[in-house]
Design a protein around this motif. Structure first.
Motif, PDB file in Angstrom:
ATOM      1  N   ASP A  87       0.815  -1.213   0.000  1.00 16.26           N
ATOM      2  CA  ASP A  87       0.000   0.000   0.000  1.00 16.26           C
ATOM      3  C   ASP A  87       0.848   1.262   0.000  1.00 16.26           C
ATOM      4  O   ASP A  87       0.326   2.376   0.153  1.00 16.26           O
ATOM      5  N   GLY A  88       2.185   1.093  -0.157  1.00 15.12           N
ATOM      6  CA  GLY A  88       3.068   2.240  -0.204  1.00 15.12           C
ATOM      7  C   GLY A  88       3.563   2.704   1.146  1.00 15.12           C
ATOM      8  O   GLY A  88       4.257   3.725   1.240  1.00 15.12           O
TER       9      GLY A  88
ATOM     10  N   LEU B   2      35.977  -3.240   9.274  1.00 18.15           N
ATOM     11  CA  LEU B   2      36.791  -4.012   8.338  1.00 18.15           C
ATOM     12  C   LEU B   2      36.795  -3.333   6.975  1.00 18.15           C
ATOM     13  O   LEU B   2      35.824  -3.428   6.218  1.00 18.15           O
ATOM     14  N   ARG B   3      37.880  -2.635   6.700  1.00 17.79           N
ATOM     15  CA  ARG B   3      38.023  -1.977   5.410  1.00 17.79           C
ATOM     16  C   ARG B   3      38.523  -2.980   4.383  1.00 17.79           C
ATOM     17  O   ARG B   3      39.492  -3.704   4.620  1.00 17.79           O
ATOM     18  N   CYS B   4      37.854  -3.014   3.247  1.00 22.46           N
ATOM     19  CA  CYS B   4      38.256  -3.913   2.167  1.00 22.46           C
ATOM     20  C   CYS B   4      39.302  -3.222   1.304  1.00 22.46           C
ATOM     21  O   CYS B   4      39.054  -2.148   0.740  1.00 22.46           O
ATOM     22  N   ASN B   5      40.475  -3.825   1.216  1.00 18.61           N
ATOM     23  CA  ASN B   5      41.539  -3.333   0.338  1.00 18.61           C
ATOM     24  C   ASN B   5      41.665  -4.280  -0.852  1.00 18.61           C
ATOM     25  O   ASN B   5      41.957  -5.466  -0.674  1.00 18.61           O
ATOM     26  N   GLN B   6      41.453  -3.774  -2.049  1.00 16.73           N
ATOM     27  CA  GLN B   6      41.517  -4.594  -3.251  1.00 16.73           C
ATOM     28  C   GLN B   6      42.803  -4.318  -4.023  1.00 16.73           C
ATOM     29  O   GLN B   6      43.204  -3.172  -4.183  1.00 16.73           O
ATOM     30  N   THR B   7      43.420  -5.396  -4.481  1.00 14.14           N
ATOM     31  CA  THR B   7      44.578  -5.261  -5.366  1.00 14.14           C
ATOM     32  C   THR B   7      44.183  -5.491  -6.820  1.00 14.14           C
ATOM     33  O   THR B   7      44.923  -5.112  -7.730  1.00 14.14           O
ATOM     34  N   VAL B   8      43.018  -6.109  -7.018  1.00 16.64           N
ATOM     35  CA  VAL B   8      42.495  -6.301  -8.369  1.00 16.64           C
ATOM     36  C   VAL B   8      41.346  -5.325  -8.560  1.00 16.64           C
ATOM     37  O   VAL B   8      40.351  -5.388  -7.846  1.00 16.64           O
ATOM     38  N   LYS B   9      41.475  -4.406  -9.487  1.00 13.13           N
ATOM     39  CA  LYS B   9      40.459  -3.388  -9.695  1.00 13.13           C
ATOM     40  C   LYS B   9      39.439  -3.859 -10.725  1.00 13.13           C
ATOM     41  O   LYS B   9      39.787  -4.178 -11.859  1.00 13.13           O
ATOM     42  N   ARG B  10      38.193  -3.910 -10.291  1.00 11.55           N
ATOM     43  CA  ARG B  10      37.106  -4.301 -11.179  1.00 11.55           C
ATOM     44  C   ARG B  10      35.995  -3.249 -11.125  1.00 11.55           C
ATOM     45  O   ARG B  10      35.947  -2.426 -10.222  1.00 11.55           O
ATOM     46  N   SER B  11      35.097  -3.329 -12.075  1.00 10.22           N
ATOM     47  CA  SER B  11      34.028  -2.345 -12.184  1.00 10.22           C
ATOM     48  C   SER B  11      32.899  -2.647 -11.204  1.00 10.22           C
ATOM     49  O   SER B  11      32.773  -3.762 -10.689  1.00 10.22           O
ATOM     50  N   TRP B  12      32.063  -1.642 -10.991  1.00  3.09           N
ATOM     51  CA  TRP B  12      30.927  -1.764 -10.088  1.00  3.09           C
ATOM     52  C   TRP B  12      29.908  -0.670 -10.408  1.00  3.09           C
ATOM     53  O   TRP B  12      30.197   0.270 -11.157  1.00  3.09           O
ATOM     54  N   VAL B  13      28.729  -0.805  -9.821  1.00  4.73           N
ATOM     55  CA  VAL B  13      27.725   0.253  -9.894  1.00  4.73           C
ATOM     56  C   VAL B  13      26.898   0.202  -8.618  1.00  4.73           C
ATOM     57  O   VAL B  13      26.686  -0.873  -8.048  1.00  4.73           O
ATOM     58  N   LYS B  14      26.473   1.370  -8.142  1.00  6.28           N
ATOM     59  CA  LYS B  14      25.599   1.452  -6.967  1.00  6.28           C
ATOM     60  C   LYS B  14      24.294   2.132  -7.358  1.00  6.28           C
ATOM     61  O   LYS B  14      24.292   3.098  -8.134  1.00  6.28           O
ATOM     62  N   ILE B  15      23.197   1.644  -6.778  1.00  2.00           N
ATOM     63  CA  ILE B  15      21.881   2.196  -7.090  1.00  2.00           C
ATOM     64  C   ILE B  15      21.123   2.424  -5.788  1.00  2.00           C
ATOM     65  O   ILE B  15      20.984   1.506  -4.966  1.00  2.00           O
ATOM     66  N   ARG B  16      20.666   3.640  -5.595  1.00  4.22           N
ATOM     67  CA  ARG B  16      19.811   3.959  -4.454  1.00  4.22           C
ATOM     68  C   ARG B  16      18.455   4.408  -4.981  1.00  4.22           C
ATOM     69  O   ARG B  16      18.382   5.193  -5.935  1.00  4.22           O
ATOM     70  N   LEU B  17      17.401   3.920  -4.353  1.00  2.00           N
ATOM     71  CA  LEU B  17      16.050   4.166  -4.834  1.00  2.00           C
ATOM     72  C   LEU B  17      15.300   5.165  -3.957  1.00  2.00           C
ATOM     73  O   LEU B  17      15.501   5.222  -2.745  1.00  2.00           O
ATOM     74  N   VAL B  18      14.426   5.937  -4.607  1.00  2.00           N
ATOM     75  CA  VAL B  18      13.529   6.859  -3.918  1.00  2.00           C
ATOM     76  C   VAL B  18      12.121   6.610  -4.448  1.00  2.00           C
ATOM     77  O   VAL B  18      11.828   6.898  -5.618  1.00  2.00           O
ATOM     78  N   GLY B  19      11.269   6.051  -3.619  1.00  2.23           N
ATOM     79  CA  GLY B  19       9.915   5.732  -4.047  1.00  2.23           C
ATOM     80  C   GLY B  19       8.999   6.941  -4.015  1.00  2.23           C
ATOM     81  O   GLY B  19       9.218   7.896  -3.270  1.00  2.23           O
ATOM     82  N   THR B  20       7.944   6.893  -4.845  1.00  2.00           N
ATOM     83  CA  THR B  20       6.887   7.918  -4.822  1.00  2.00           C
ATOM     84  C   THR B  20       5.558   7.234  -4.528  1.00  2.00           C
ATOM     85  O   THR B  20       4.987   7.404  -3.458  1.00  2.00           O
ATOM     86  N   LYS B  21       5.090   6.407  -5.432  1.00  2.00           N
ATOM     87  CA  LYS B  21       3.913   5.587  -5.150  1.00  2.00           C
ATOM     88  C   LYS B  21       4.263   4.480  -4.157  1.00  2.00           C
ATOM     89  O   LYS B  21       3.463   4.131  -3.292  1.00  2.00           O
ATOM     90  N   SER B  22       5.452   3.932  -4.307  1.00  2.00           N
ATOM     91  CA  SER B  22       5.953   2.937  -3.361  1.00  2.00           C
ATOM     92  C   SER B  22       6.522   3.651  -2.144  1.00  2.00           C
ATOM     93  O   SER B  22       6.638   4.882  -2.123  1.00  2.00           O
ATOM     94  N   ASN B  23       6.877   2.894  -1.102  1.00  2.00           N
ATOM     95  CA  ASN B  23       7.486   3.505   0.071  1.00  2.00           C
ATOM     96  C   ASN B  23       8.745   4.258  -0.328  1.00  2.00           C
ATOM     97  O   ASN B  23       9.443   3.892  -1.258  1.00  2.00           O
ATOM     98  N   ARG B  24       9.011   5.338   0.380  1.00  2.00           N
ATOM     99  CA  ARG B  24      10.065   6.271  -0.023  1.00  2.00           C
ATOM    100  C   ARG B  24      11.440   5.609  -0.078  1.00  2.00           C
ATOM    101  O   ARG B  24      12.286   5.966  -0.909  1.00  2.00           O
ATOM    102  N   THR B  25      11.715   4.639   0.810  1.00  2.00           N
ATOM    103  CA  THR B  25      13.014   3.971   0.832  1.00  2.00           C
ATOM    104  C   THR B  25      13.194   3.005  -0.327  1.00  2.00           C
ATOM    105  O   THR B  25      14.309   2.607  -0.638  1.00  2.00           O
TER     106      THR B  25
END
Length: 599
Positions: free
Chosen positions: A198-199, A477-500
């Motif tokens: 119900d949002g 615990l900080r992650c230290n990487q020696t092999v560099k790879r790609s990534w993407v982050k997505i954060r959502l903002v709802g309107t009809k759905s809940n805001r989170t």
């Protein structure tokens, strides 16, 4: 204890002593040899808590002896961006001791603000979150849809709902929200979820044991033992708690709908952690509960405001040999990238942790041994998370361990109260490799760990962890990487759905360069993740959903299925960026994150 019985499989002991938990070790056949054994991990976890300013000792129960089970469970943690600057802050639930504390010396929950330079500032006292008591779990979500994520903390005693005021402070609105309890409860794992779509975010709260210190027996009186050591009694033989579901009324208040929703009367009890996700791809959230010393509970959403426990039918109630387990933590993720969310659960010492593969027909297959998790039985698991530690696009598994009884130290028992962690690398073929001993000092250090959260606190594109420990300072615990790879982050903002955006399903398609062995070369591969308010044991992780992308140079497709039923699609996105997406497809933020300077 009078009328108390040991769990199934507990060996009988001489005299009248009863085992507080199962002491027999189940045999664990070794899995197939790893096809990548000997290859560099490319990742190490380093504990930087002291340098980062997380120097407050967290309290829970007696340090060397616990009289009651109440002193054993420990607390959760959260990576929680309370000020919405896209630098995740840290919240740590704190506990109590039986003897209490002098006025002004009480331990309180802690909030640490991210300084964006690898350090944190303790802002607890001005935040309004300095509450004391037997804290347990925490979960995060915007229950009033005002644009600021709020915080719920469960307690042995009265729970607390903290409304985020949007100015760095919180207000305890438990009473106004209708969440005051009419009796003493041992509340455990919690989750915000929109179970009726119900949002508005509703609230699930697990309950562990109906327990009162005033009437509980002492270990000596009840003759409770673990491998011959006198320890706190339970949970077998104690009365299990009843799980709660609160419906969001949309006016800042909640109504207890536990009875009519089907939370009461399920087979499993002794609830600890919970995991919430669309596990059957129905578009509706289900609830999986790790229960201690009995069958797990799997509440399947009936889409009419009710749930039905289908744990036995789905194959996620028991161990492979049909025995109840002492479940602790739960994490959910698609480890084999087949478009179906799987379950990992931690269990007591002497048993394996559990890995349930989703078969897509409403049932699961226990793949613990076949996947390679059956090689470890000695340590006692609490926090757990699916986590892509090396950004190859395949979910690995991290487990925080620590014994339940401080009394094992200095005895003949092959265990210590403080224990190291497990780290399992995904081999991309349905199996995992135990790489715990090469995962860095943060993995091998022995600590009294309980809950932990995962998130990228330094915005450098890999996933870190914060660990809440018993009667000790936390780990960062900080992650230290020696092999560099790609990534993407997505954060959502709802309107009809809940805001989170909790309950939304995010699908990412990219040429990761690390295909399924059965896929044709060059086949774009898919990852999925549901936005969830809780993860692991009693904890809440970064709400910016992180996808490792291997060698990908771009993201071919991001598809977001919102709880409202709406679907947003984004194509041809750049890698190594954060995208904040509003329901309806509007991009609120598209930025390359600036990493904090490592010390």
């Amino acid at each position: 204890m009078r009328g108390q019985q040991a769990p199934a499989g507990t060996p009988k002991t001489k005299g009248s002593a009863r085992q507080s938990y199962e002491a027999a070790v189940r045999p664990a056949p070794k899995g197939a040899p790893s096809p990548v054994t000997g290859t560099p991990l490319g990742v190490e976890f380093v504990d930087v808590a002291k340098e980062a300013g997380l120097n407050v000792e967290m309290i829970f129960g007696g340090e060397h002896r616990n009289k009651y089970l109440l002193e054993t469970t420990g607390c959760g943690a959260a990576f929680f961006d309370y000020d919405q600057d896209d630098w995740v802050d840290i919240f740590l639930v704190n506990g109590w001791r039986l003897e209490g504390f002098p006025k002004g010396k009480e331990p309180v929950c802690r909030l640490f603000k991210n300084n964006r330079d690898g350090t944190f500032t303790d802002v607890t006292m001005k935040s309004g979150l300095a509450r004391s008591g037997w804290g347990q779990a925490c979960c995060v979500g915007d229950y009033n849809n005002d644009g600021w994520n709020d915080l719920f903390v469960s307690y042995y005693g009265q729970n607390a709902l903290f409304r985020n005021n949007g100015n760095g402070t919180f207000t305890d609105v438990t009473k106004e929200a209708g969440l005051l309890q009419d009796r003493l409860r041992w509340n455990s794992g919690c989750a915000f979820l929109d179970y009726d779509k119900d949002g508005r975010l509703d609230l699930f709260v697990g309950n562990y044991i109906d327990f009162d210190v005033k009437t509980a027996p002492s270990p000596e009186d009840a003759n409770c033992t673990y491998k011959g050591i006198v320890v706190a009694c339970g949970p077998p033989g104690l009365e299990g708690g009843k799980n709660l579901l609160y419906h969001n009324n949309g006016d800042g208040t909640f109504t207890d709908v536990s009875e009519k929703a089907g939370m009461i009367g399920t087979l499993g009890t002794y609830a600890l952690s919970c995991g919430v996700a669309d596990l059957d791809n129905s578009g509706w959230p289900n609830i999986y509960v790790a229960n201690d010393s009995t069958s797990a509970t799997y509440y399947v959403n009936q889409k009419d405001g009710t749930f039905k426990d289908e744990a036995i039918e789905a194959g996620v109630a028991y161990s492979p040999d049909g025995k109840p387990q002492a479940g602790m933590g739960v994490s959910i993720g698609d480890y084999n990238r087949d478009g179906l969310l799987d379950i990992v659960k931690t269990n007591f010492a002497g048993d394996t942790d559990s890995l349930y593969q989703n078969l897509g027909d409403g049932s699961f297959d226990d793949r613990t041994y076949q996947a390679g998790l059956g090689i470890n039985t000695r340590l006692l698991g609490w926090g757990v998370s699916f986590i892509d530690v090396d950004n190859d696009g395949w979910l690995d598994i991290m487990v925080s361990n620590g014994h339940v009884y401080p009394e094992v130290d200095g005895t003949q028992v092959d265990a210590s109260y403080a224990e190291r962690k497990y780290l399992y690398r995904n081999l991309r073929n349905g199996q995992f490799e135990d790489v715990s001993l090469i995962g860095g000092g943060g993995m091998t250090a022995e600590v009294k760990a309980r809950g932990f959260a995962i998130g990228d606190y330094d915005n450098d594109g890999d996933m870190d962890a914060v660990v809440n420990c018993v009667n000790a300072v936390p780990q960062l615990l900080r992650c230290n990487q020696t092999v560099k790879r790609s990534w993407v982050k997505i954060r959502l903002v709802g309107t009809k759905s809940n805001r989170t955006g909790i309950g939304a399903r995010i699908k990412v398609v990219a040429q990761t360069g690390t295909p399924v062995l059965t896929a044709k070369p060059g086949t774009p591969l898919t990852q999925i993740e549901d936005v969830r308010s809780c993860n692991g044991y009693y904890s809440a992780s970064d709400l910016r959903i992180h996808f490792g992308l291997g060698e990908a140079k771009k993201v071919d497709l991001v598809e977001i299925r919102w709880p409202s039923g709406g679907v947003d699609t984004l194509k041809d996105l750049d890698v190594n960026r954060l995208y904040v997406v509003e329901e309806g497809g509007r991009l609120l933020k598209n930025e390359a994150l600036t990493p904090a300077k490592k010390s």
